[in-house]
Design an enzyme around this catalytic site. Structure first.
Site, PDB file in Angstrom:
ATOM      1  N   GLN A 220       0.794  -1.313  -0.054  1.00 47.71           N
ATOM      2  CA  GLN A 220       0.048   0.033  -0.004  1.00 47.71           C
ATOM      3  C   GLN A 220       0.829   1.301  -0.145  1.00 47.71           C
ATOM      4  O   GLN A 220       1.746   1.286   0.846  1.00 47.71           O
ATOM      5  CB  GLN A 220      -0.862  -0.028   1.221  1.00 47.71           C
ATOM      6  CG  GLN A 220      -1.922   1.176   1.209  1.00 47.71           C
ATOM      7  CD  GLN A 220      -2.801   1.168   2.218  1.00 47.71           C
ATOM      8  OE1 GLN A 220      -2.714   0.491   3.251  1.00 47.71           O
ATOM      9  NE2 GLN A 220      -3.803   2.078   1.977  1.00 47.71           N
TER      10      GLN A 220
ATOM     11  N   HIS B 244      -8.488   2.133  -1.311  1.00 52.17           N
ATOM     12  CA  HIS B 244      -8.929   2.352  -2.858  1.00 52.17           C
ATOM     13  C   HIS B 244      -8.992   0.827  -3.193  1.00 52.17           C
ATOM     14  O   HIS B 244      -8.386   0.120  -2.851  1.00 52.17           O
ATOM     15  CB  HIS B 244      -7.908   3.241  -3.641  1.00 52.17           C
ATOM     16  CG  HIS B 244      -6.668   2.803  -3.216  1.00 52.17           C
ATOM     17  ND1 HIS B 244      -5.866   3.282  -2.395  1.00 52.17           N
ATOM     18  CD2 HIS B 244      -5.553   1.775  -4.003  1.00 52.17           C
ATOM     19  CE1 HIS B 244      -4.471   2.853  -2.330  1.00 52.17           C
ATOM     20  NE2 HIS B 244      -4.373   2.047  -3.364  1.00 52.17           N
ATOM     21  N   PHE B 245      -9.833   0.926  -4.333  1.00 48.27           N
ATOM     22  CA  PHE B 245      -9.875  -0.547  -4.805  1.00 48.27           C
ATOM     23  C   PHE B 245      -9.081  -0.418  -6.201  1.00 48.27           C
ATOM     24  O   PHE B 245      -9.502   0.680  -7.000  1.00 48.27           O
ATOM     25  CB  PHE B 245     -11.111  -1.262  -5.149  1.00 48.27           C
ATOM     26  CG  PHE B 245     -11.868  -1.808  -3.889  1.00 48.27           C
ATOM     27  CD1 PHE B 245     -11.475  -3.187  -3.642  1.00 48.27           C
ATOM     28  CD2 PHE B 245     -12.874  -1.427  -3.050  1.00 48.27           C
ATOM     29  CE1 PHE B 245     -11.865  -3.637  -2.604  1.00 48.27           C
ATOM     30  CE2 PHE B 245     -13.089  -1.894  -1.944  1.00 48.27           C
ATOM     31  CZ  PHE B 245     -12.775  -3.242  -1.693  1.00 48.27           C
ATOM     32  N   HIS B 246      -8.121  -1.227  -6.773  1.00 49.64           N
ATOM     33  CA  HIS B 246      -7.812  -1.251  -7.930  1.00 49.64           C
ATOM     34  C   HIS B 246      -8.663  -1.924  -8.878  1.00 49.64           C
ATOM     35  O   HIS B 246      -8.964  -3.222  -8.595  1.00 49.64           O
ATOM     36  CB  HIS B 246      -6.270  -1.907  -8.298  1.00 49.64           C
ATOM     37  CG  HIS B 246      -5.296  -0.953  -7.530  1.00 49.64           C
ATOM     38  ND1 HIS B 246      -4.502  -0.343  -8.223  1.00 49.64           N
ATOM     39  CD2 HIS B 246      -4.926  -1.026  -6.185  1.00 49.64           C
ATOM     40  CE1 HIS B 246      -3.556   0.126  -7.233  1.00 49.64           C
ATOM     41  NE2 HIS B 246      -3.837  -0.346  -6.091  1.00 49.64           N
TER      42      HIS B 246
HETATM   43  P1  5GP Z   1      -1.571   1.228  -3.628  1.00 48.68           P
HETATM   44  O1  5GP Z   1       0.037   0.966  -3.931  1.00 48.68           O
HETATM   45  O2  5GP Z   1      -1.530   2.195  -2.476  1.00 48.68           O
HETATM   46  O3  5GP Z   1      -2.463  -0.050  -3.589  1.00 48.68           O
HETATM   47  O4  5GP Z   1      -1.831   2.105  -4.951  1.00 48.68           O
HETATM   48  C1  5GP Z   1      -1.722   3.408  -4.880  1.00 48.68           C
HETATM   49  C2  5GP Z   1      -2.077   3.724  -6.539  1.00 48.68           C
HETATM   50  O5  5GP Z   1      -2.165   5.225  -6.430  1.00 48.68           O
HETATM   51  C3  5GP Z   1      -0.788   3.301  -7.392  1.00 48.68           C
HETATM   52  O6  5GP Z   1      -1.050   2.391  -8.331  1.00 48.68           O
HETATM   53  C4  5GP Z   1      -0.443   4.756  -8.098  1.00 48.68           C
HETATM   54  O7  5GP Z   1      -0.082   4.737  -9.422  1.00 48.68           O
HETATM   55  C5  5GP Z   1      -1.607   5.554  -7.941  1.00 48.68           C
HETATM   56  N1  5GP Z   1      -1.279   7.155  -7.460  1.00 48.68           N
HETATM   57  C6  5GP Z   1      -0.516   7.546  -6.893  1.00 48.68           C
HETATM   58  N2  5GP Z   1      -0.465   9.001  -6.786  1.00 48.68           N
HETATM   59  C7  5GP Z   1      -1.360   9.243  -7.826  1.00 48.68           C
HETATM   60  C8  5GP Z   1      -1.860  10.445  -8.495  1.00 48.68           C
HETATM   61  O8  5GP Z   1      -1.491  11.455  -8.143  1.00 48.68           O
HETATM   62  N3  5GP Z   1      -2.891  10.378  -9.290  1.00 48.68           N
HETATM   63  C9  5GP Z   1      -3.342   9.090  -9.741  1.00 48.68           C
HETATM   64  N4  5GP Z   1      -4.370   9.097 -10.480  1.00 48.68           N
HETATM   65  N5  5GP Z   1      -2.901   7.813  -9.387  1.00 48.68           N
HETATM   66  C10 5GP Z   1      -1.935   7.971  -8.397  1.00 48.68           C
END
Ligand code: 5GP
Ligand code: ZN
Length: 141
Positions: free
Chosen positions: A96, A102-104
């Site tokens: 994370q 968030h959900f991808h």
């Molecule tokens: P995590 O690793 O927390 O599951 O995913 C966070 C996601 O947020 C990542 O896939 C990253 O690319 C995305 N992300 C981070 N900063 C931004 C941003 O400023 N804008 C957008 N659209 N996505 C972001």
């Protein structure tokens, strides 16, 4: 409504940082990931700031999942990837990186052998914008 001024997704929600928006309703917001694993990679967030699945009220998760389904259907119908994973990370050990739940909606390709820590590589903004237009047009009620 809970809000964290340091949180990048809260900044997107308030319009302080731009995003390719796909959808919003009273409780949730969906937009394109700027470091996509594949075409159509989208994120779905609650408008309330909650850190992870442990902290998020059940009713917020319910609305989040309903929007996630809506976006997943739109990605399926517009981009037609070989498959889609719905992914949600809790904690550094789970990769994370943004601490606003968030959900991808994670499109997959046959044989891509993607890892859970797929690494963040910036996508081409114009291309992501075109994909956002396509997905948005495929969102149904
Ligand atoms: P995590 O690793 O927390 O599951 O995913 C966070 C996601 O947020 C990542 O896939 C990253 O690319 C995305 N992300 C981070 N900063 C931004 C941003 O400023 N804008 C957008 N659209 N996505 C972001
Ligand atoms: Zn936040």
């Amino acid at each position: 409504m809970s809000h964290d001024p340091e949180c990048i997704f809260c900044k997107i929600l308030e319009g302080a940082i731009p995003a390719f928006k796909l959808y919003e309703d009273d409780d949730t917001f969906a937009f394109m990931d700027i470091n996509p694993l594949h075409d159509g990679h989208a994120l779905v967030i609650p408008k309330e700031h909650h850190t992870n699945i442990f902290e998020t009220p059940t009713e917020v998760l319910t609305t989040l999942m309903a929007t996630t389904q809506r976006i997943a259907k739109a990605v399926q119908n517009s981009i037609a990837p070989d498959g889609i994973n719905i992914l949600q990370a809790n904690g550094h050990g789970a990769a994370q990186s943004v601490f606003h739940i968030h959900f991808h909606v994670l499109p997959r390709k046959n044989g891509d052998d993607a890892k859970l820590n797929w690494g963040l590589r910036p996508g081409d903004k114009d291309h992501i914008e075109q994909l956002a237009d396509k997905i948005r047009a495929a969102i149904s009620d």
